[in-house]
Design a protein around this motif. Structure first.
Motif, PDB file in Angstrom:
ATOM      1  N   THR A   1      58.119 -22.460   0.919  1.00 53.25           N
ATOM      2  CA  THR A   1      56.813 -22.267   0.970  1.00 53.25           C
ATOM      3  C   THR A   1      56.440 -20.851   0.686  1.00 53.25           C
ATOM      4  OG1 THR A   1      57.020 -23.873   2.830  1.00 53.25           O
ATOM      5  CG2 THR A   1      55.104 -22.497   2.694  1.00 53.25           C
ATOM      6  N   VAL A   2      55.429 -20.829  -0.183  1.00 54.17           N
ATOM      7  CA  VAL A   2      54.578 -19.589  -0.754  1.00 54.17           C
ATOM      8  C   VAL A   2      53.319 -19.703  -0.052  1.00 54.17           C
ATOM      9  CG1 VAL A   2      54.093 -18.100  -2.517  1.00 54.17           C
ATOM     10  CG2 VAL A   2      56.325 -19.441  -2.594  1.00 54.17           C
ATOM     11  N   ARG A   3      52.792 -18.571   0.534  1.00 60.89           N
ATOM     12  CA  ARG A   3      51.435 -18.498   0.984  1.00 60.89           C
ATOM     13  C   ARG A   3      50.856 -17.281   0.686  1.00 60.89           C
ATOM     14  NH1 ARG A   3      53.928 -20.963   5.542  1.00 60.89           N
ATOM     15  NH2 ARG A   3      53.373 -22.986   6.351  1.00 60.89           N
ATOM     16  N   MET A   4      49.373 -17.274   0.335  1.00 61.40           N
ATOM     17  CA  MET A   4      48.896 -16.041  -0.080  1.00 61.40           C
ATOM     18  C   MET A   4      47.436 -16.349  -0.078  1.00 61.40           C
ATOM     19  SD  MET A   4      49.745 -15.323  -3.957  1.00 61.40           S
ATOM     20  CE  MET A   4      49.260 -16.590  -5.427  1.00 61.40           C
ATOM     21  N   PRO A   5      46.629 -15.086   0.473  1.00 61.66           N
ATOM     22  CA  PRO A   5      45.214 -15.438   0.391  1.00 61.66           C
ATOM     23  C   PRO A   5      44.867 -14.942  -1.259  1.00 61.66           C
ATOM     24  CG  PRO A   5      45.881 -13.539   1.435  1.00 61.66           C
ATOM     25  CD  PRO A   5      47.119 -13.865   1.091  1.00 61.66           C
TER      26      PRO A   5
END
Length: 300
Positions: free
Chosen positions: A72-76
């Protein structure tokens, strides 16, 4: 600073804003015109989440069912309109943090980390009013941040693609007013190279204005984008030798863009890929790969 509201966009792994205005109704049907037209200084932020499941099998080696890795990759992602001219729209995209979690239970592999920087990675995009990408320029203000992200599994992949991400929130737009049910097509060809790897892909897509709906407090255009075919070739140097990968794929993305502002408030897509790889060098191996990627984009 302005937030998207009075002005307008529709967008897509890579950076702009689309304005969608209601045209006067023709006697037989209502039409809308989709255009990129935001005012300078307009800002907005997306939360991007990529969930990936990849199964990799080595021919004649190990478990014949392969090893499955989930990530899982998350970024704003922050956007600012720098210029809005009659023939072009200039946007700046800034990523200054990224979280990455991976695990492969069969082999006991766990990876969980967060990267952040006060400066990060800034990319400038120039679009035509119809959404055609004219140029891309990336500036790495913090080299240590870039090095850390690039060395992480999947980290570099989040920023690859000189023209478009495979599932992207920035769409090419029809050059005329359209009605619900209208479909337009797009062909993508992209090559990216750096000191470690080269990737080439060709993709064919179709986009359809499915409906104009009331959702999340907005009157929105709902656009369905289908990745009808994808062919990708990657060669890269690793500590074990050179790896070469051939992949094909397909996918679907649904985008909701308010008619009052154009900037998508929500987007969800799925990309499915399969292919083979060959590793040569200290270790010789052949294998297969299957991958499913779910992408969710939310405006905050």
């Amino acid at each position: 600073m302005q937030r998207p509201g009075a002005c307008f966009v529709l967008a897509c792994f890579t950076a702009s804003s689309l304005w969608c205005g209601q045209r006067p109704a023709a006697p037989q049907q209502n039409t809308v015109t989709l255009r990129y037209a935001l005012q300078p200084g307009t800002e907005w932020t997306y939360e991007l989440e990529n969930r990936i499941e990849m199964t990799q099998s080595f021919m004649g080696i190990g478990n014949p069912e392969g090893t499955t890795v989930t990530a899982t990759v998350r970024m704003p992602i922050r956007y600012t309109v720098l210029r809005s001219l009659r023939d072009s729209l200039v946007l700046r995209e800034v990523v200054d943090s990224l979280s990455l979690s991976m695990k492969a239970e069969g082999v006991g592999f766990i990876y969980d980390t967060v990267f952040s920087s006060p400066q990060g990675i800034a990319t400038t995009y120039i679009f035509s009013p119809s959404g055609r990408l004219l140029s891309v320029e990336r500036r790495v203000a913090d080299s240590s941040f870039w090095s850390s992200v690039a060395s992480a599994p999947l980290g570099r992949d989040m920023f690859r693609g000189g023209q478009r991400r495979l599932l992207t929130w920035f769409l090419p737009l029809p050059d005329r007013a359209i009605s619900v049910g209208h479909t337009w097509t797009e062909e993508r060809h992209d090559t990216t190279r750096d000191e470690q790897q080269t990737s080439i892909y060709r993709a064919s897509l179709s986009h359809t204005l499915e409906a104009v709906v009331d959702t999340l407090g907005y009157r929105c255009a709902r656009i369905r984008s289908e990745l009808r075919s994808l062919n990708s070739h990657l060669t890269a140097r690793t500590q074990f030798g050179q790896i070469s990968t051939e992949m094909t794929g397909s996918g679907v993305t649904i985008t909701y863009a308010p008619l009052s502002q154009g900037v998508p408030i929500f987007q969800r897509g799925r990309l499915q890929m399969e292919g083979s790889f060959a590793l040569g060098g200290q270790v010789e191996a052949l294998g297969t790969i299957e991958q499913i990627m779910d992408v969710t984009l939310r405006q905050r």
